[in-house]
Each structure stands twice: as structure tokens, then as C-alpha cells.
Design a protein around this motif. Structure first.
Motif, PDB file in Angstrom:
ATOM      1  N   VAL A  69     -31.779  67.812  45.706  1.00  6.85           N
ATOM      2  CA  VAL A  69     -30.958  68.409  44.639  1.00  6.85           C
ATOM      3  C   VAL A  69     -29.630  68.893  45.205  1.00  6.85           C
ATOM      4  O   VAL A  69     -28.561  68.663  44.613  1.00  6.85           O
ATOM      5  N   ARG A  70     -29.670  69.558  46.358  1.00  5.77           N
ATOM      6  CA  ARG A  70     -28.423  70.045  46.973  1.00  5.77           C
ATOM      7  C   ARG A  70     -27.494  68.877  47.306  1.00  5.77           C
ATOM      8  O   ARG A  70     -26.286  68.920  47.027  1.00  5.77           O
ATOM      9  N   ASP A  71     -28.048  67.844  47.919  1.00  4.06           N
ATOM     10  CA  ASP A  71     -27.229  66.691  48.294  1.00  4.06           C
ATOM     11  C   ASP A  71     -26.679  65.992  47.056  1.00  4.06           C
ATOM     12  O   ASP A  71     -25.537  65.514  47.058  1.00  4.06           O
ATOM     13  N   TYR A  72     -27.479  65.911  46.001  1.00  2.00           N
ATOM     14  CA  TYR A  72     -27.042  65.273  44.761  1.00  2.00           C
ATOM     15  C   TYR A  72     -25.861  66.023  44.152  1.00  2.00           C
ATOM     16  O   TYR A  72     -24.868  65.419  43.722  1.00  2.00           O
ATOM     17  N   VAL A  73     -25.969  67.339  44.122  1.00  2.00           N
ATOM     18  CA  VAL A  73     -24.890  68.164  43.549  1.00  2.00           C
ATOM     19  C   VAL A  73     -23.652  68.143  44.447  1.00  2.00           C
ATOM     20  O   VAL A  73     -22.524  68.022  43.957  1.00  2.00           O
ATOM     21  N   ASP A  74     -23.852  68.249  45.754  1.00  2.00           N
ATOM     22  CA  ASP A  74     -22.719  68.335  46.685  1.00  2.00           C
ATOM     23  C   ASP A  74     -21.965  67.012  46.809  1.00  2.00           C
ATOM     24  O   ASP A  74     -20.807  67.008  47.236  1.00  2.00           O
TER      25      ASP A  74
END
Length: 203
Positions: free
Chosen positions: A102-107
Motif C-alpha cells: 500500500v505504501r509503495d502504491y501510494v508513493d
């Protein structure tokens, strides 16, 4: 004849009583990897960890000092993990492959919501100027920002949920999408854990 029968019956009465007292150890489950008469490996590790944490020196000041030192070390490890993404020492809410994705997707994407704070400051300054035209512009700008953030967040909600279902079909994903939406509200440079992917990079 009487004493013989009496002694035999008394022995038979004592035998069941002895069976009731002696537990049947063969029915108790035991880990096949654990040596006989010893706790299972996981339980042994847990017991040793509890002993190391609970161990007291008998001196309250010394125990408090040790507790403060442990907390200081744990917080230092956590801060370092938030900076470099080390999964071992991250807070519970940030751990796991789902939250990392999720973090990588958003970032890896630009979100309108991450510009909320700087735009809010600009709008606030414009609204404080006692000029009717500037105050009208500030109001329209504020409405436009809110509308753009809502549209962008709704689109991200459905895209991220679809990506999670495809990538992690059998893993629990409760709260993961909301976790991602909350991350978009932070400016990229201020996000914790620190972004580990560049914009445009596929997670």
C-alpha cells in the motif's frame, strides 16, 4: 478362607484408586520436535523472553533505569526503521507485505491530497486579506481543492482495492485501503515510513 478373600478384595479396591491418582501422560499432546520432558521450542523461547524482561535486580531504581534504557533502544530502532523501512522494528500498523505494498502504491503516484496542507495555507492567507475579490477567489479555490481531493481519493480507493485483491487474494486486508488514503494526506517528504519507491516506479 475369610482372610484370604478379604486381602484379595482390599487389593482390588486399592488398584482403581491408584489409577485415578496417576495421570495418563500418554494422552497429553507433545511437540514431536521437543525433547522428552521439555517444553516445545516456541514456548521455550517465549519463556526465556519473559524471564529476560521480567528479571528484577531487587533494586527499584535499577529496574526503572533498565526499563528506560530498553524503551530508549526500542524507540531508536523504531525511528531508524521508519527511515529505512526495516520491517523487523516497524510499528505494528506498518508491518507486513500488505501495508508495504500500500505504501509503495501510494508513493509511486502523485495525489492531490498531498498538496492539501500547502494549499490550505495559501487559501487561509488569501481569505485574511480584506479584499472582496481575493476572498471570493480563496473560497472558490478552497471548493475546487476539496472537490479534486474527493475525486482523486475515490479513484484511488477503487484502484487500490482492486490491486490488493489481485496481489493478496488470500491475506487479510482490513484497513489497508484507509491506511493508504491517510498516507496521501501527508506530503511525500514527511511520510513515515519513508517512501522506498520513486514516482512512476511500479510497486
Amino acid at each position: 478362607m475369610g482372610p484370604v478373600f478379604g486381602s484379595r478384595s482390599s487389593k482390588e479396591e486399592k488398584a482403581p484408586a491408584a489409577d485415578k491418582v496417576t495421570p495418563d501422560l500418554s494422552k497429553q499432546p507433545r511437540d514431536p520436535q521437543a525433547p522428552k520432558g521439555r517444553p516445545t521450542p516456541k514456548r521455550a523461547v517465549a519463556q526465556s523472553q519473559r524471564k529476560s524482561v521480567v528479571a528484577s535486580t531487587g533494586n527499584r531504581k535499577e529496574d526503572a533505569k533498565r526499563a528506560r534504557e530498553r524503551r530508549r533502544v526500542e524507540m531508536a530502532r523504531q525511528r531508524e526503521a521508519l527511515a529505512n523501512g526495516d520491517e523487523r522494528f516497524l510499528p505494528a500498523r506498518d508491518k507486513g507485505p500488505v501495508r508495504r505494498f500500500v505504501r509503495d502504491y501510494v508513493d509511486s503516484r502523485f495525489s492531490v491530497a498531498e498538496m492539501f496542507l500547502p494549499l490550505a495555507v495559501i487559501i487561509l492567507v488569501l481569505s485574511m486579506v480584506r479584499v472582496a475579490s481575493l476572498q471570493s477567489i480563496a473560497l472558490l479555490l478552497w471548493l475546487a481543492v476539496i472537490a479534486l481531493i474527493l475525486l482523486d481519493s475515490v479513484g484511488l480507493f477503487f484502484r487500490l482495492r482492486k490491486a490488493l485483491n489481485e496481489r493478496f487474494p488470500d491475506q487479510p486486508k482490513r484497513g489497508a485501503v484507509v491506511y493508504g488514503l491517510m498516507r496521501t494526506l501527508q506530503m511525500r517528504r514527511l511520510r513515515l515510513p519513508k517512501p522506498q519507491v520513486k514516482r512512476g516506479e511500479r510497486p
